[in-house]
Design an enzyme around this catalytic site. Structure first.
Site, mmCIF file in Angstrom:
data_model
loop_
_atom_site.group_PDB
_atom_site.id
_atom_site.type_symbol
_atom_site.label_atom_id
_atom_site.label_comp_id
_atom_site.label_asym_id
_atom_site.label_seq_id
_atom_site.Cartn_x
_atom_site.Cartn_y
_atom_site.Cartn_z
ATOM 1 N N GLN A 299 54.885 42.490 34.689
ATOM 2 C CA GLN A 299 55.200 43.867 33.788
ATOM 3 C C GLN A 299 56.519 44.188 33.448
ATOM 4 O OE1 GLN A 299 52.629 46.441 34.158
ATOM 5 N NE2 GLN A 299 51.921 45.647 36.324
ATOM 6 N N TYR A 328 41.880 40.887 40.411
ATOM 7 C CA TYR A 328 42.858 40.315 38.999
ATOM 8 C C TYR A 328 44.938 40.268 39.157
ATOM 9 C CZ TYR A 328 38.236 41.925 37.213
ATOM 10 O OH TYR A 328 37.063 43.018 36.460
ATOM 11 N N ASP A 399 43.037 46.159 38.844
ATOM 12 C CA ASP A 399 44.194 45.825 37.502
ATOM 13 C C ASP A 399 43.508 45.220 37.101
ATOM 14 O OD1 ASP A 399 45.938 46.548 35.882
ATOM 15 O OD2 ASP A 399 47.651 45.201 37.743
ATOM 16 N N CYS A 426 45.314 50.515 32.114
ATOM 17 C CA CYS A 426 45.787 50.365 30.921
ATOM 18 C C CYS A 426 45.307 51.351 29.557
ATOM 19 C CB CYS A 426 46.720 49.276 30.373
ATOM 20 S SG CYS A 426 45.604 47.753 30.165
HETATM 21 C C1 LIG Z 1 46.694 43.847 33.601
HETATM 22 S S1 LIG Z 1 46.346 42.236 34.442
HETATM 23 C C2 LIG Z 1 47.290 42.616 35.394
HETATM 24 C C3 LIG Z 1 48.337 42.317 36.173
HETATM 25 C C4 LIG Z 1 48.726 42.177 37.436
HETATM 26 N N1 LIG Z 1 48.053 43.108 38.954
HETATM 27 C C5 LIG Z 1 50.638 42.714 37.663
HETATM 28 O O1 LIG Z 1 50.464 43.836 38.686
HETATM 29 O O2 LIG Z 1 50.857 41.619 37.725
HETATM 30 C C6 LIG Z 1 45.607 41.514 34.394
HETATM 31 C C7 LIG Z 1 45.169 40.090 35.089
HETATM 32 O O3 LIG Z 1 43.342 40.047 34.556
HETATM 33 C C8 LIG Z 1 43.261 38.048 34.472
HETATM 34 N N2 LIG Z 1 41.985 38.496 34.208
HETATM 35 C C9 LIG Z 1 41.427 38.484 33.092
HETATM 36 N N3 LIG Z 1 39.875 38.794 32.485
HETATM 37 C C10 LIG Z 1 39.466 38.078 34.576
HETATM 38 C C11 LIG Z 1 38.109 37.700 34.706
HETATM 39 N N4 LIG Z 1 37.390 37.742 34.134
HETATM 40 N N5 LIG Z 1 38.961 36.789 36.490
HETATM 41 C C12 LIG Z 1 39.564 37.230 36.963
HETATM 42 N N6 LIG Z 1 41.190 37.697 36.219
HETATM 43 C C13 LIG Z 1 41.054 37.795 35.274
HETATM 44 C C14 LIG Z 1 44.651 38.021 33.766
HETATM 45 O O4 LIG Z 1 44.901 36.520 33.695
HETATM 46 C C15 LIG Z 1 45.516 38.728 34.563
HETATM 47 O O5 LIG Z 1 46.169 38.243 35.008
#
Ligand SMILES: C[S@@+](CC[C@H](N)C(=O)[O-])C[C@H]1O[C@@H](n2cnc3c(N)ncnc32)[C@H](O)[C@@H]1O
Length: 468
Positions: A299, A328, A399, A426
């Site tokens: 973050q 996620y 998330d 977001c």
């Molecule tokens: C907003 S970030 C989440 C951050 C985490 N919750 C934190 O607070 O540090 C979204 C995450 O979703 C992952 N992501 C994106 N598309 C995805 C998918 N199809 N399957 C699994 N993870 C995915 C990204 O790599 C990223 O780490």
């Protein structure tokens, strides 16, 4: 919305800005026709010129400010229109406008006609809050209209002009990063201008050496990383810069060189050389320590990140015997944060390196009731990939990235039969869309909190609790 045939590209109009649209443009109406105005804030009366006309709306630029808004304030950054678009609006009004955007999205897109945000968590620090900044080197400096003709434009270190991949505005003073970042920025510029071999990379010709200066701060630990991203590996060439940085900034605890030989304009390296200190910084959230390497997600507002996680924990109200899924999960921050109050937490994520970091962070903090699983969540559950040994969840935290949940994911989520779902987002527009699907499948929005992670920018962070 009605169409206004008299408005066309090039039209000049006098408008009163009513509100801020999602994304940060001012919103005005002419005979009920919506016009989005760049760099305008609610309460202003402006003379504008239309530069885009579509069937349902137009976009315009301010030619002249006729009356200032009662909520206007002095700006700190002279380039605020690049990344801190809302800086000229008082902070309390920024929050009101963002709250209205969330309510509008839930009303219009989600069909939640009586949706009201329950709580807003303002930022304690509205300047110097970002713990990571990426500045781009460029041989194509953006020249401001106020500069004299014929000025040198062959070097810039700063931020992209919106919509221009090849034009960079030289940034001398960024007020959303910690103060030391500006000193690093100045010294880097000074050294590069003295050493002609330190040529900025040109994204059009793909010639040049220096691509990005990334600075990462451990706000709660005092750690400091400088990551120089270059287009090829040449330690001798980069040494005047690295020597100067280490000599002038004893605060640096990590100096790395990432090499990106690809055309893609990203600060992500294919490989990394450690030049000084450790290959990561440490950051603390609550009583947890995280090791964050140059390419890991974290973050970008540490203070507000902490508040976000606190809100998530409070909304769920764990008793200690629950199975939690953190979907996620990125580097596992939420999973680790919740682990103390849950029986077992399972984190799911698609990026291998993020999972490696998550596992490392679990070890550092001596946490053993968290497990991380590589999964493409678009299709993972629907295609039956969840191993039988993993128990069904009591609570799910999601998330996802800005695009929200893949339709196979949102339609499958209710089938996991969790009692509570916490949805962090977001992007309120995709969250409202997904909320509608959850609602149609028996989940009600029972709590809603907006955490302002990014003061002065149009970005919004939302946390919703859905209960059965
Ligand atoms: C907003 S970030 C989440 C951050 C985490 N919750 C934190 O607070 O540090 C979204 C995450 O979703 C992952 N992501 C994106 N598309 C995805 C998918 N199809 N399957 C699994 N993870 C995915 C990204 O790599 C990223 O780490």
């Amino acid at each position: 919305m009605s169409d206004a045939p008299l408005i066309k590209r090039g039209s000049e109009l006098v408008l009163k800005i009513e509100s801020l649209a999602y994304g940060g443009m001012g919103l005005a109406r002419e005979s009920n026709f919506v016009i989005f105005v760049k760099q305008a804030i609610p309460g202003q009366k402006v003379l504008v010129r239309v530069y885009k006309k579509r069937r349902g709306y137009a976009e315009a630029r301010v030619i002249k400010l006729l009356n200032e808004s009662p909520n206007a304030i002095d700006v700190c950054c002279n380039h605020y229109w690049i990344c801190s678009k809302l800086q000229s609006l008082s902070y309390s009004e920024q929050l009101k406008e963002k709250s209205a955007q969330v309510e509008d999205a839930f009303n219009r897109i989600g069909g939640f006609h009586d949706f009201k945000l329950e709580k807003v968590r303002p930022a304690k620090n509205i300047y110097h809050y970002r713990n990571k900044m990426e500045f781009t080197f460029s041989p194509n400096r953006w020249v401001l209209a106020s500069e004299p003709e014929g000025v040198d434009r062959s070097f810039a270190l700063g931020l992209h002009i919106p919509g221009r991949f090849d034009k960079i505005l030289d940034i001398k003073n960024c007020h959303i990063q910690p103060e030391i970042g500006n000193k690093i920025l100045s010294l880097t510029r000074e050294v590069c201008l003295k050493h002609s071999e330190l040529r900025p990379y040109d994204p059009r010709s793909h010639i040049g050496f220096l691509r990005f200066l990334m600075i990462r701060y451990g706000i709660n630990t005092g750690n400091l990383m400088v990551n120089l991203v270059t287009s090829y590996h040449d330690i001798n060439k980069i040494s005047p810069l690295t020597d100067a940085l280490l000599e002038n900034f004893p605060e640096i605890t990590s100096l790395v060189n990432n090499v990106n030989t690809r055309k893609a304009d990203v600060a992500f390296g294919e490989y990394e050389t450690l030049l000084f200190g450790e290959s990561f910084i440490r950051e603390k959230i609550d009583d947890l320590t995280f090791e964050i390497s140059a390419n890991s997600f974290f973050q970008t507002n540490t203070f507000q990140g902490e508040i976000l996680y606190e809100e998530v924990k409070n909304l769920i109200g764990l008793k200690g015997d629950e199975i939690v899924y953190d979907l996620y999960c990125g580097t596992g921050t939420i999973a680790l944060f919740l682990s103390k109050n849950a029986k077992t937490v399972y984190g799911f994520e698609v990026i291998r390196s993020a999972l490696d970091d998550a596992e490392k962070n679990a070890d550092i903090n001596d946490i053993s009731n968290v497990h991380f699983i590589k999964a493409n969540l678009d299709t993972y559950f629907k295609s039956g990939q969840l191993p039988k040994r993993i128990p069904k969840p009591d609570v799910i935290v999601v998330d996802p990235p800005r695009a929200g949940l893949h339709k196979d994911m949102s339609s499958y989520l209710p089938k996991l039969k969790a009692k509570k779902i916490v949805y962090i987002s977001c992007n309120p527009t995709t969250q409202a869309r997904d909320a509608k699907i959850l609602f149609e499948n028996g989940y009600e929005i029972t709590r809603s909190v907006m955490v302002d992670m990014f003061p002065h920018t149009p970005h919004i962070e939302m946390v919703l609790l859905f209960s059965k």
